[in-house]
Design an enzyme around this catalytic site. Structure first.
Site, PDB file in Angstrom:
ATOM      1  N   TYR A 234       0.828  -1.200   0.000  1.00  0.00           N
ATOM      2  CA  TYR A 234       0.000   0.000   0.000  1.00  0.00           C
ATOM      3  C   TYR A 234       0.866   1.256   0.000  1.00  0.00           C
ATOM      4  O   TYR A 234       2.047   1.236   0.356  1.00  0.00           O
ATOM      5  CB  TYR A 234      -0.923   0.023   1.222  1.00  0.00           C
ATOM      6  CG  TYR A 234      -0.183   0.227   2.529  1.00  0.00           C
ATOM      7  CD1 TYR A 234      -0.030   1.490   3.090  1.00  0.00           C
ATOM      8  CD2 TYR A 234       0.374  -0.853   3.190  1.00  0.00           C
ATOM      9  CE1 TYR A 234       0.659   1.671   4.274  1.00  0.00           C
ATOM     10  CE2 TYR A 234       1.066  -0.685   4.374  1.00  0.00           C
ATOM     11  CZ  TYR A 234       1.209   0.573   4.902  1.00  0.00           C
ATOM     12  OH  TYR A 234       1.912   0.749   6.072  1.00  0.00           O
ATOM     13  N   PHE A 245       2.470   9.691   3.937  1.00  0.00           N
ATOM     14  CA  PHE A 245       2.762   9.411   5.343  1.00  0.00           C
ATOM     15  C   PHE A 245       3.184   7.976   5.589  1.00  0.00           C
ATOM     16  O   PHE A 245       3.724   7.659   6.646  1.00  0.00           O
ATOM     17  CB  PHE A 245       1.562   9.759   6.237  1.00  0.00           C
ATOM     18  CG  PHE A 245       0.283   9.074   5.856  1.00  0.00           C
ATOM     19  CD1 PHE A 245      -0.013   7.808   6.315  1.00  0.00           C
ATOM     20  CD2 PHE A 245      -0.625   9.708   5.019  1.00  0.00           C
ATOM     21  CE1 PHE A 245      -1.190   7.169   5.962  1.00  0.00           C
ATOM     22  CE2 PHE A 245      -1.807   9.074   4.658  1.00  0.00           C
ATOM     23  CZ  PHE A 245      -2.095   7.808   5.122  1.00  0.00           C
ATOM     24  N   ASP A 246       2.944   7.076   4.624  1.00  0.00           N
ATOM     25  CA  ASP A 246       3.351   5.686   4.799  1.00  0.00           C
ATOM     26  C   ASP A 246       3.294   4.969   3.463  1.00  0.00           C
ATOM     27  O   ASP A 246       2.473   5.308   2.594  1.00  0.00           O
ATOM     28  CB  ASP A 246       2.443   4.986   5.810  1.00  0.00           C
ATOM     29  CG  ASP A 246       3.049   3.707   6.359  1.00  0.00           C
ATOM     30  OD1 ASP A 246       4.227   3.429   6.058  1.00  0.00           O
ATOM     31  OD2 ASP A 246       2.359   2.983   7.099  1.00  0.00           O
ATOM     32  N   ILE A 266      -7.414   0.663  11.120  1.00  0.00           N
ATOM     33  CA  ILE A 266      -8.385   1.750  11.123  1.00  0.00           C
ATOM     34  C   ILE A 266      -9.691   1.304  10.466  1.00  0.00           C
ATOM     35  O   ILE A 266      -9.710   0.416   9.613  1.00  0.00           O
ATOM     36  CB  ILE A 266      -7.821   3.009  10.424  1.00  0.00           C
ATOM     37  CG1 ILE A 266      -7.431   2.716   8.984  1.00  0.00           C
ATOM     38  CG2 ILE A 266      -6.659   3.590  11.211  1.00  0.00           C
ATOM     39  CD1 ILE A 266      -6.972   3.952   8.209  1.00  0.00           C
ATOM     40  N   TYR A 292      -7.902   8.139  11.919  1.00  0.00           N
ATOM     41  CA  TYR A 292      -7.301   8.254  13.247  1.00  0.00           C
ATOM     42  C   TYR A 292      -8.050   9.224  14.155  1.00  0.00           C
ATOM     43  O   TYR A 292      -7.592   9.518  15.260  1.00  0.00           O
ATOM     44  CB  TYR A 292      -5.833   8.671  13.109  1.00  0.00           C
ATOM     45  CG  TYR A 292      -4.991   7.595  12.470  1.00  0.00           C
ATOM     46  CD1 TYR A 292      -4.523   6.527  13.215  1.00  0.00           C
ATOM     47  CD2 TYR A 292      -4.697   7.634  11.107  1.00  0.00           C
ATOM     48  CE1 TYR A 292      -3.765   5.529  12.626  1.00  0.00           C
ATOM     49  CE2 TYR A 292      -3.936   6.642  10.514  1.00  0.00           C
ATOM     50  CZ  TYR A 292      -3.471   5.593  11.279  1.00  0.00           C
ATOM     51  OH  TYR A 292      -2.726   4.593  10.686  1.00  0.00           O
ATOM     52  N   PHE A 309      -5.562   5.927   0.222  1.00  0.00           N
ATOM     53  CA  PHE A 309      -4.682   4.776   0.085  1.00  0.00           C
ATOM     54  C   PHE A 309      -4.904   4.106  -1.255  1.00  0.00           C
ATOM     55  O   PHE A 309      -6.028   3.977  -1.722  1.00  0.00           O
ATOM     56  CB  PHE A 309      -4.979   3.733   1.170  1.00  0.00           C
ATOM     57  CG  PHE A 309      -4.589   4.105   2.559  1.00  0.00           C
ATOM     58  CD1 PHE A 309      -3.321   3.809   3.047  1.00  0.00           C
ATOM     59  CD2 PHE A 309      -5.500   4.726   3.393  1.00  0.00           C
ATOM     60  CE1 PHE A 309      -2.974   4.126   4.352  1.00  0.00           C
ATOM     61  CE2 PHE A 309      -5.176   5.043   4.701  1.00  0.00           C
ATOM     62  CZ  PHE A 309      -3.892   4.751   5.183  1.00  0.00           C
TER      63      PHE A 309
END
Length: 317
Positions: A234, A245-246, A266, A292, A309
């Site tokens: 992902y 962010f990731d 989440i 979040y 995502f």
């Protein structure tokens, strides 16, 4: 995305570990591929695809060995450097309590492990002879540790692993023809092969208030069920700013694994990925309430941020 706790793995002194599968339920001296007296002294019982039990003799074996209980029937065994999905149960064999110190069957699902040098060679040998659906037993003793660690290892005990192989994933990204997600303001390029998709979320368009889940590549595998452990790649970015962010692709391209549909990640992932066919690429737009929340996460994600995502669902176990 919040990940499942790996506390049980941290408790293992010799490795961080592995896999799921099935066996015929019993290991004896006459089982397939015995490689030492240590495993021949142990007896493994338990139904396939369930946590096993091990009967220990009084004398502790302090030499490493392994024994294939059932070799499995599907695919090819995992070689050094490969990823493998497995369930495992680990005991400390001390001749007294022989305590079980961890089992993925108690943690909710199998684990993904890379068979690198951090995994003792004796375990890699067991994996190299066990296909999907197989089970092997291994004694991991002091002689499997690096020389500098052998001096610190407690005398008179070894670790015993019962490992069930679930699968040996090959793909690093899903394959297939991509369609337009149709989310205004968001661009997703699908380069094909094992390359990561290119996600662009820098836009002045207003983010959707509700969860949006669009399958841009539809896989041909079974639908993901709540409670399964899924294997994914992902990338995640913030709507509007384009800040990443990731990304699993950004951390060396290794997929990750976690349980879905049970509150371990989440809410946007739980709601957006259950029911998706394995082999699919999904674009998720997740509002703060399903991400979040008001507290945000870390330095990059604020409580008002909508998360976007691109997720490749590589497997479900």
């Amino acid at each position: 995305m919040r990940r499942r706790s790996l506390a049980v793995l941290a408790a293992l002194p010799l490795m961080f570990a592995a896999a799921c599968g099935s066996g015929d339920g019993t290991a004896t001296a006459n089982s397939a591929n015995p490689s030492g007296e240590a495993v021949s002294a142990l007896k493994v019982t338990g139904a396939p695809n369930a946590k096993p039990a091990v009967a220990f003799p009084a004398k502790v074996a302090e030499t490493s060995s392994y024994q294939v209980i059932t070799p499995g029937t599907a695919g090819a065994p995992a070689q050094k450097g490969a990823n493998v999905v497995a369930n495992f149960t680990v005991y400390t064999w001390d001749g007294k309590t022989n305590k079980m110190i961890g089992s993925t069957y108690d943690e909710g699902g199998p684990q993904l492990i890379t068979l690198n040098d951090q995994v003792p060679e004796i375990l890699r040998k067991g994996f190299a002879e066990t296909k999907d659906g197989g089970r092997f037993l291994s004694v991991v003793a002091k002689d499997s540790l690096p020389a500098e660690q052998q001096k610190q290892a407690p005398a008179g005990q070894s670790q015993v692993f019962v490992i069930d192989v679930v699968g040996v994933p090959k793909d690093k990204a899903v394959q297939g023809k991509a369609t337009d997600a149709g989310i205004k303001g968001i661009k997703l390029e699908n380069p094909g092969g094992d390359a990561a998709p290119k996600l662009d979320t820098k836009t002045k368009e207003k983010a959707p208030k509700d969860l949006v889940a669009k399958t841009v590549i539809k896989g041909s595998g079974p639908a993901v069920k709540a409670g399964q452990s899924i294997l994914v790649q992902y990338v995640g970015k913030i709507w509007g700013s384009g800040v990443e962010f990731d990304s699993s692709w950004g951390r060396g391209g290794q997929p990750i694994m976690f349980q879905i549909g049970t509150g371990k990640v989440i809410k946007g992932w739980d709601q957006g990925l259950v029911g998706v066919p394995v082999g699919s690429r999904v674009l998720l737009s997740i509002p703060p309430s399903l991400g979040y929340g008001e507290q945000g996460s870390g330095d990059k994600i604020k409580g008002t941020d909508t998360l976007v995502f691109a997720v490749d669902v590589l497997g479900a176990y």
